[in-house]
Design a protein around this motif. Structure first.
Motif, PDB file in Angstrom:
ATOM      1  N   LYS A   5       0.849  -1.182   0.000  1.00  0.00           N
ATOM      2  CA  LYS A   5       0.000   0.000   0.000  1.00  0.00           C
ATOM      3  C   LYS A   5       0.888   1.236   0.000  1.00  0.00           C
ATOM      4  CE  LYS A   5      -3.846   2.347   0.323  1.00  0.00           C
ATOM      5  NZ  LYS A   5      -4.771   2.396  -0.820  1.00  0.00           N
ATOM      6  N   ILE A   6       0.581   2.197  -0.854  1.00  0.00           N
ATOM      7  CA  ILE A   6       1.440   3.375  -0.945  1.00  0.00           C
ATOM      8  C   ILE A   6       1.167   4.302   0.241  1.00  0.00           C
ATOM      9  CG2 ILE A   6      -0.130   4.622  -2.500  1.00  0.00           C
ATOM     10  CD1 ILE A   6       2.410   5.688  -3.910  1.00  0.00           C
ATOM     11  N   ASN A   7       2.196   4.508   1.066  1.00  0.00           N
ATOM     12  CA  ASN A   7       2.134   5.412   2.212  1.00  0.00           C
ATOM     13  C   ASN A   7       3.562   5.637   2.711  1.00  0.00           C
ATOM     14  OD1 ASN A   7       2.782   3.141   3.831  1.00  0.00           O
ATOM     15  ND2 ASN A   7       0.595   2.669   4.095  1.00  0.00           N
ATOM     16  N   THR A  78      -8.465   9.614  -0.557  1.00  0.00           N
ATOM     17  CA  THR A  78      -7.399   8.787  -1.111  1.00  0.00           C
ATOM     18  C   THR A  78      -6.029   9.340  -0.732  1.00  0.00           C
ATOM     19  OG1 THR A  78      -8.764   8.100  -2.983  1.00  0.00           O
ATOM     20  CG2 THR A  78      -6.380   7.900  -3.245  1.00  0.00           C
ATOM     21  N   GLU A  81      -5.275   9.039   3.035  1.00  0.00           N
ATOM     22  CA  GLU A  81      -4.904   7.676   3.426  1.00  0.00           C
ATOM     23  C   GLU A  81      -3.501   7.308   2.939  1.00  0.00           C
ATOM     24  OE1 GLU A  81      -7.986   5.228   1.859  1.00  0.00           O
ATOM     25  OE2 GLU A  81      -9.529   6.057   3.196  1.00  0.00           O
ATOM     26  N   GLN A  82      -3.064   7.940   1.843  1.00  0.00           N
ATOM     27  CA  GLN A  82      -1.761   7.619   1.257  1.00  0.00           C
ATOM     28  C   GLN A  82      -0.689   8.640   1.644  1.00  0.00           C
ATOM     29  OE1 GLN A  82      -3.590   5.248  -2.654  1.00  0.00           O
ATOM     30  NE2 GLN A  82      -2.315   7.030  -3.003  1.00  0.00           N
ATOM     31  N   ASP A  83      -0.980   9.441   2.676  1.00  0.00           N
ATOM     32  CA  ASP A  83      -0.019  10.442   3.170  1.00  0.00           C
ATOM     33  C   ASP A  83       0.393  11.426   2.080  1.00  0.00           C
ATOM     34  OD1 ASP A  83       0.063   9.238   5.751  1.00  0.00           O
ATOM     35  OD2 ASP A  83       1.452   7.729   4.990  1.00  0.00           O
ATOM     36  N   TYR A  86       1.395   9.445  -4.272  1.00  0.00           N
ATOM     37  CA  TYR A  86       0.717   8.774  -5.380  1.00  0.00           C
ATOM     38  C   TYR A  86       1.763   8.424  -6.438  1.00  0.00           C
ATOM     39  CZ  TYR A  86       1.166  13.351  -7.556  1.00  0.00           C
ATOM     40  OH  TYR A  86       1.675  14.527  -8.055  1.00  0.00           O
ATOM     41  N   THR A  87       1.386   7.540  -7.334  1.00  0.00           N
ATOM     42  CA  THR A  87       2.284   7.124  -8.403  1.00  0.00           C
ATOM     43  C   THR A  87       1.979   7.892  -9.679  1.00  0.00           C
ATOM     44  OG1 THR A  87       2.123   4.894  -7.470  1.00  0.00           O
ATOM     45  CG2 THR A  87       3.258   5.119  -9.590  1.00  0.00           C
ATOM     46  N   ASP A 254      -0.018  -0.914  -4.442  1.00  0.00           N
ATOM     47  CA  ASP A 254      -1.450  -0.696  -4.258  1.00  0.00           C
ATOM     48  C   ASP A 254      -1.689   0.800  -4.088  1.00  0.00           C
ATOM     49  OD1 ASP A 254      -4.100  -0.704  -3.610  1.00  0.00           O
ATOM     50  OD2 ASP A 254      -3.901  -1.865  -1.762  1.00  0.00           O
ATOM     51  N   ASP A 255      -2.042   1.456  -5.191  1.00  0.00           N
ATOM     52  CA  ASP A 255      -2.299   2.897  -5.214  1.00  0.00           C
ATOM     53  C   ASP A 255      -3.739   3.095  -5.677  1.00  0.00           C
ATOM     54  OD1 ASP A 255      -2.477   5.617  -5.757  1.00  0.00           O
ATOM     55  OD2 ASP A 255      -0.453   5.763  -6.580  1.00  0.00           O
TER      56      ASP A 255
END
Length: 494
Positions: A5-7, A78, A81-83, A86-87, A254-255
């Motif tokens: 998970k991306i974070n 989104t 949650e991903q701090d 993103y990609t 997981d993004d």
């Protein structure tokens, strides 16, 4: 391969698979508040800023992303949650994907949830710049009156409820008022939207609002706020479910909302920043004294070209821009439109090979890996037409130049606004004026020029006999035949 998970917690492990920020995000301060954290911002300004932050001496230009509207809940949640990570997936012309994690968005705020927090962030001493991607329609400009639209219900709300605004103008006004009250330095408000003279537009619309909302703020803004013009360019289609799945399958990342874009990017900026700015020129941006020639070229060739492909492609049943431009009849029409009607209006462009630029546009539009959805390109055409297409028509009419192709495009839009393509399939039209356009399109079946009665879109075009004659001829040609045969006929004339 384990899915990560991306974070922030997983950033180091993700860095074993794709490029990630090498700078310490924990020590980056917010110097920029950006309103409108959609795909384009994240492929453009946030990308440039991420590259800049890799210079370890630069710590003051992190971005606080603001989700302004109620329907921005998903992107806010989104990124939260991903701090803020993103990609960015760059789809190269050869079909390969270049992937990297972008880390320049170090804070996220959801305006409808806490308006005061957003206002206070814009008014904080560390913030030097507020940037905007609020779309062409977000500037509340009426093409017919050439002025700010005070009849907009959201504007009325903001005037009556200044502490709980809903529009960018309400937020900026309260933030600037707070800066003045706290004796803070000025600030730069920088538009990153596709509007010619976007800095001037931002300034004029904001001052119009302030003149009613907080007239005592006018002089302070004049002395303490700058509004640089800028030209922005990077094709950024809507992220598809397949993009999310492919990222997970190929890299195990997981993004929930990566961004996809083309390799090309351009940012030309007027160097007019009242309280300092990032050195974006070190990572590819260009600072100039006068942006106008560049932005006019881009708006009336690239953006208008997109609209040409979108409207004609939609009527022929295509789903993506590359499908439309790879139809030889549409492609030839677009070439003629750019050469015969747009190019004569552009004047001298020092240092620009216009023929090479136009050829590059066709190649970019034809990138089969981008799959830019026609539905996205056609969305809010009523806000785009006055900016991308109408100036070409007005300039050509003034010089007795050709407007036949623009008239055909406008007639095609009238047919499109009926809501079905040539095969009878329903079109999913997304436009603030969808109902008005549909009503005028129905009236146009009996009287074609009825479609031109929307003055907020077309200005005074209906009063111009040269244009109306070309428009009516084009409309009748389309309704008595089909788009493809008409395109062949038009192209054969050049």
């Amino acid at each position: 391969m384990e899915n990560l998970k991306i974070n922030n917690k997983n950033l180091s492990a993700i860095g074993q698979r794709i490029a990630v920020p090498k700078y310490n995000r924990d020590i980056i301060k917010t110097g920029i508040v950006h309103v409108g954290i959609g795909g384009f911002h994240r492929a453009h300004e946030a990308f440039y800023t991420d590259q800049l932050l890799h210079n370890e001496t630069i710590k003051e230009w992190g971005i606080c992303g603001v989700a302004l509207l109620d329907f921005d809940t998903k992107i806010y949640n989104t990124l939260k949650e991903q701090d803020g990570l993103y990609t960015l997936i760059v789809k190269e012309l050869d079909g390969t994907h270049t992937k990297r994690v972008i880390g320049s968005i170090v804070e996220c705020l959801y305006a409808p949830e806490n308006p005061i927090k957003v206002i206070e962030k814009m008014a904080s001493p560390e913030v030097k710049i507020v940037t905007l991607t609020i779309t062409e329609g977000g500037y509340n400009y009426n093409e017919a009156t050439k002025s700010f639209d005070f009849t907009n219900p959201l504007i009325i709300h903001d005037l009556e409820n200044p502490d709980t605004p809903k529009t960018i103008f309400g937020y900026l006004t309260q933030a600037l008022k707070l800066r003045k009250e706290h004796g803070l330095n000025g600030i730069t408000i920088q538009s990153c939207d596709n509007i010619q003279g976007n800095g001037h537009m931002t300034q004029n619309m904001l001052l119009s609002y302030v003149s009613k909302a907080e007239p005592g703020l006018m002089d302070w803004i004049d002395k303490n706020v700058s509004f640089p013009n800028a030209m922005v360019d990077r094709i950024t289609p809507v992220t598809a479910a397949e993009d999310i799945a492919h990222l997970k399958e190929s890299s195990g990342i997981d993004d929930a909302w990566p961004v996809v874009c083309e390799p090309f990017k351009q940012w030309v900026i007027e160097d007019n920043f009242i309280s300092g700015r990032p050195s974006w020129e070190t990572v590819g941006a260009q600072f100039v004294e006068d942006v106008e020639p560049y932005e006019k070229m881009k708006l009336q060739l690239l953006n208008a070209g997109h609209s040409v492909l979108g409207i004609l492609g939609a009527l022929l049943g295509y789903n993506t821009i590359d499908e439309a431009v790879n139809n030889p009849n549409i492609s030839a029409f677009l070439k003629h439109y750019m050469d015969k009607e747009v190019t004569p209006t552009l004047g001298g462009l020092e240092g620009v090979d216009l023929d090479a630029y136009k050829q590059s546009l066709l190649e970019r539009f034809g990138n089969i890996n981008i799959k830019d959805q026609i539905e996205r390109i056609c969305s809010e055409t009523s806000a785009k037409y006055p900016i991308f297409i109408l100036p070409t028509i007005q300039s050509q009419l003034a010089s007795n130049g050709s407007i036949k192709l623009a008239a055909f495009l406008t007639a095609s839009w009238a047919i499109y606004s009926l809501g079905t393509d040539e095969n009878g399939n329903a079109l999913n039209i997304k436009d603030a004026l969808k109902q008005d356009l549909n009503e005028k399109a129905k009236e146009a079946k009996q009287h074609p020029t009825a479609f031109l009665e929307l003055e907020s879109v077309f200005g005074a075009l209906k009063q111009n006999p040269v244009f109306t004659e070309a428009f009516v001829n084009a409309y009748n040609d389309i309704t008595s035949n089909n788009i493809e045969d008409n395109l062949k006929s038009i192209n054969s004339a050049f």
